[in-house]
Write a protein that holds these residues in place. Structure first.
Motif, PDB file in Angstrom:
ATOM      1  N   TRP A  71       0.780  -1.260  -0.060  1.00  0.00           N
ATOM      2  CA  TRP A  71      -0.251  -0.031  -0.185  1.00  0.00           C
ATOM      3  C   TRP A  71       0.599   1.069  -0.048  1.00  0.00           C
ATOM      4  N   LEU A  72       2.035   0.787   0.876  1.00  0.00           N
ATOM      5  CA  LEU A  72       2.406   2.341   1.414  1.00  0.00           C
ATOM      6  C   LEU A  72       3.806   2.441  -0.367  1.00  0.00           C
ATOM      7  N   TYR A  73       4.147   1.306  -0.771  1.00  0.00           N
ATOM      8  CA  TYR A  73       4.981   1.357  -2.447  1.00  0.00           C
ATOM      9  C   TYR A  73       3.744   1.787  -3.612  1.00  0.00           C
ATOM     10  N   THR A  74       2.530   1.726  -3.822  1.00  0.00           N
ATOM     11  CA  THR A  74       1.665   2.231  -4.444  1.00  0.00           C
ATOM     12  C   THR A  74       1.584   3.609  -4.108  1.00  0.00           C
ATOM     13  N   ILE A  75       1.520   4.520  -2.713  1.00  0.00           N
ATOM     14  CA  ILE A  75       0.811   5.800  -2.645  1.00  0.00           C
ATOM     15  C   ILE A  75       2.400   6.243  -3.018  1.00  0.00           C
ATOM     16  N   ALA A  76       4.028   5.287  -2.974  1.00  0.00           N
ATOM     17  CA  ALA A  76       4.605   7.068  -3.184  1.00  0.00           C
ATOM     18  C   ALA A  76       5.157   6.961  -4.937  1.00  0.00           C
ATOM     19  N   THR A  77       4.935   5.400  -5.100  1.00  0.00           N
ATOM     20  CA  THR A  77       4.952   5.442  -6.130  1.00  0.00           C
ATOM     21  C   THR A  77       3.904   6.877  -7.618  1.00  0.00           C
ATOM     22  N   ARG A  78       2.709   6.493  -6.871  1.00  0.00           N
ATOM     23  CA  ARG A  78       1.896   7.144  -7.488  1.00  0.00           C
ATOM     24  C   ARG A  78       2.306   8.833  -7.615  1.00  0.00           C
ATOM     25  N   LEU A  79       2.617   9.796  -5.967  1.00  0.00           N
ATOM     26  CA  LEU A  79       4.009  10.280  -5.702  1.00  0.00           C
ATOM     27  C   LEU A  79       5.038  11.081  -7.096  1.00  0.00           C
ATOM     28  N   CYS A  80       5.681   9.870  -6.695  1.00  0.00           N
ATOM     29  CA  CYS A  80       6.676  10.036  -7.645  1.00  0.00           C
ATOM     30  C   CYS A  80       6.466  10.133  -9.667  1.00  0.00           C
ATOM     31  N   ARG A  81       5.608   9.786  -9.723  1.00  0.00           N
ATOM     32  CA  ARG A  81       4.983   9.839 -11.732  1.00  0.00           C
ATOM     33  C   ARG A  81       4.673  11.374 -11.313  1.00  0.00           C
ATOM     34  N   ARG A  82       3.698  11.583 -10.598  1.00  0.00           N
ATOM     35  CA  ARG A  82       3.417  12.770 -10.961  1.00  0.00           C
ATOM     36  C   ARG A  82       4.496  14.245 -11.006  1.00  0.00           C
ATOM     37  N   LEU A 146      10.443  -1.910  -8.596  1.00  0.00           N
ATOM     38  CA  LEU A 146      10.244  -2.806  -7.848  1.00  0.00           C
ATOM     39  C   LEU A 146       9.990  -4.095  -7.904  1.00  0.00           C
ATOM     40  N   LYS A 147      10.143  -4.400  -8.831  1.00  0.00           N
ATOM     41  CA  LYS A 147      10.733  -6.202  -9.767  1.00  0.00           C
ATOM     42  C   LYS A 147      12.365  -6.553  -8.881  1.00  0.00           C
ATOM     43  N   ASP A 148      12.834  -5.845  -9.234  1.00  0.00           N
ATOM     44  CA  ASP A 148      14.375  -6.449  -9.114  1.00  0.00           C
ATOM     45  C   ASP A 148      15.479  -5.812  -7.657  1.00  0.00           C
ATOM     46  N   ILE A 149      15.146  -4.571  -7.481  1.00  0.00           N
ATOM     47  CA  ILE A 149      15.673  -3.777  -6.411  1.00  0.00           C
ATOM     48  C   ILE A 149      14.661  -4.982  -5.040  1.00  0.00           C
ATOM     49  N   PHE A 150      13.859  -3.822  -5.062  1.00  0.00           N
ATOM     50  CA  PHE A 150      12.569  -4.205  -3.812  1.00  0.00           C
ATOM     51  C   PHE A 150      12.351  -5.567  -3.857  1.00  0.00           C
ATOM     52  N   GLU A 151      12.821  -6.428  -4.875  1.00  0.00           N
ATOM     53  CA  GLU A 151      11.881  -8.193  -4.806  1.00  0.00           C
ATOM     54  C   GLU A 151      10.807  -8.212  -4.977  1.00  0.00           C
ATOM     55  N   LEU A 152       9.359  -7.028  -5.512  1.00  0.00           N
ATOM     56  CA  LEU A 152       8.152  -7.289  -5.018  1.00  0.00           C
ATOM     57  C   LEU A 152       7.830  -8.977  -6.162  1.00  0.00           C
ATOM     58  N   SER A 153       6.814  -9.343  -5.869  1.00  0.00           N
ATOM     59  CA  SER A 153       6.384 -10.436  -6.755  1.00  0.00           C
ATOM     60  C   SER A 153       6.015  -9.601  -7.906  1.00  0.00           C
ATOM     61  N   VAL A 154       5.778 -10.683  -9.549  1.00  0.00           N
ATOM     62  CA  VAL A 154       5.269  -9.899 -10.557  1.00  0.00           C
ATOM     63  C   VAL A 154       3.354  -9.333  -9.933  1.00  0.00           C
ATOM     64  N   GLU A 155       3.159 -10.126  -9.147  1.00  0.00           N
ATOM     65  CA  GLU A 155       1.566 -10.376  -9.099  1.00  0.00           C
ATOM     66  C   GLU A 155       1.022  -8.683  -7.891  1.00  0.00           C
ATOM     67  N   GLU A 156       2.366  -8.709  -6.679  1.00  0.00           N
ATOM     68  CA  GLU A 156       2.780  -7.085  -5.980  1.00  0.00           C
ATOM     69  C   GLU A 156       3.015  -6.236  -6.969  1.00  0.00           C
ATOM     70  N   ALA A 157       4.035  -5.826  -7.484  1.00  0.00           N
ATOM     71  CA  ALA A 157       4.542  -5.390  -8.581  1.00  0.00           C
ATOM     72  C   ALA A 157       3.248  -4.170  -9.666  1.00  0.00           C
ATOM     73  N   ALA A 158       2.718  -5.623 -10.285  1.00  0.00           N
ATOM     74  CA  ALA A 158       2.004  -5.096 -10.946  1.00  0.00           C
ATOM     75  C   ALA A 158       0.883  -4.576  -9.869  1.00  0.00           C
ATOM     76  N   GLY A 159       0.315  -5.252  -8.810  1.00  0.00           N
ATOM     77  CA  GLY A 159      -0.807  -4.007  -8.240  1.00  0.00           C
ATOM     78  C   GLY A 159      -0.063  -3.240  -7.993  1.00  0.00           C
ATOM     79  N   VAL A 160       0.904  -2.499  -7.534  1.00  0.00           N
ATOM     80  CA  VAL A 160       1.101  -1.259  -7.214  1.00  0.00           C
ATOM     81  C   VAL A 160       1.096  -0.349  -8.234  1.00  0.00           C
ATOM     82  N   LEU A 161       1.374  -0.855  -9.423  1.00  0.00           N
ATOM     83  CA  LEU A 161       1.382   0.013 -10.557  1.00  0.00           C
ATOM     84  C   LEU A 161      -0.568   0.387 -10.978  1.00  0.00           C
ATOM     85  N   GLY A 162      -0.976  -0.791 -11.267  1.00  0.00           N
ATOM     86  CA  GLY A 162      -2.508  -0.878 -11.154  1.00  0.00           C
ATOM     87  C   GLY A 162      -2.329  -1.418 -12.994  1.00  0.00           C
TER      88      GLY A 162
END
Length: 283
Positions: A71-82, A146-162
């Protein structure tokens, strides 16, 4: 979702207590994520504080269906994208430019390397990976971070990015190949053996290797089936993912922790830079 150590689910905790605990548990990762995405330490510190301010404001919307870190990754990536939309648009190299089929040499790091020589090669690779990831378009940069540095699963990383999982994997694979090429640029090499399979078979094998890296599992095809050239390419992909994992920033300055706490205090207002500068946090 898993409860906290005290047996209380995150979503059931009072907001102030939950955010304070999340800062301690995940603050360093959120700052590290912001640093890799924004490519600027001061901006990363501000964005990390803003992410926790947003988390404080939105705590009532957190239902516990996802990990709090996701959930926090999602918030942070959206802020950075903007924030990144204000900058110049970057172009991703064409796929043909990053595929390994035209390479005529094997890098020294895929052939040998130990002791001081290996340490030197590793340091050069880390710097090259940092620069290569920083130069990727945001959509590809955030995927590999998200995938190779923070080692999220494919499912988690895709969920963060929508986005769909296949879209996530396509971006990670392209970005991984681009970083790999950067790591090999200028490296000492020896002539590469010719492939023994048609290009289509080699591409299928490459895709299978990328999928194995995505899952964190061993390559599903026996080594006796793979030619020497493919084995060398796969070793460099392993090395690329390993170098990326080393880019995770695990420490958080106390000044940043204080800024996060201030931003997440009652009112949820992010601490402005000038206030942090007065507190001695500008470096």
């Amino acid at each position: 979702m898993k409860p906290t150590r005290r047996g209380t689910r995150w979503s059931d905790m009072p907001r102030d207590e939950a955010i304070a605990r999340l800062i301690e548990a995940h603050g360093a990762d959120i700052r590290g994520l912001a640093l890799r995405l924004c490519r600027n330490e001061a901006d990363a510190d501000d964005l990390a504080a803003e992410a926790f301010a947003q988390a404080w404001k939105r705590w009532s919307t957190f239902r516990g269906d996802a990990k709090p870190s996701t959930w926090l990754y999602t918030i942070a990536t959206r802020l950075c994208r903007r924030r990144m939309k204000r900058g110049a648009t970057r172009r991703m190299p064409a796929l043909s430019q990053v595929l390994p089929f035209a390479e005529r040499g094997l890098p020294a790091s895929a052939v040998h390397g130990d002791g001081a020589a290996e340490t030197s090669i590793r340091n050069e690779e880390v710097r090259a990976a940092e620069e290569a990831i920083a130069g990727l378009p945001f959509a590809f940069r955030v995927a590999i971070v998200l995938k190779d540095i923070f080692e999220l699963s494919v499912e988690e990383a895709a969920g963060v990015l929508g986005i769909k999982e296949n879209t996530l994997k396509t971006r990670v694979h392209r970005a991984r190949l681009a970083v790999r090429k950067a790591l090999l640029s200028g490296a000492r090499s020896r002539p590469a053996p010719e492939p023994i399979y048609p290009r289509r078979v080699c591409l299928d094998l490459l895709n299978a290797k990328q999928e194995a890296l995505d899952r964190g599992r061993g390559f599903p095809i026996g080594q006796e089936v793979i030619c020497e050239r493919c084995r060398a390419v796969f070793r460099t992909l392993d090395r690329t993912q390993d170098v990326c994992a080393a880019l995770k920033v695990g420490k958080m300055p106390e000044s940043v922790r204080r800024a996060m706490r201030a931003a997440a205090s009652e009112g949820g207002g992010a601490a402005p830079r000038h206030s942090r500068a007065k507190a001695g946090t500008r470096r």
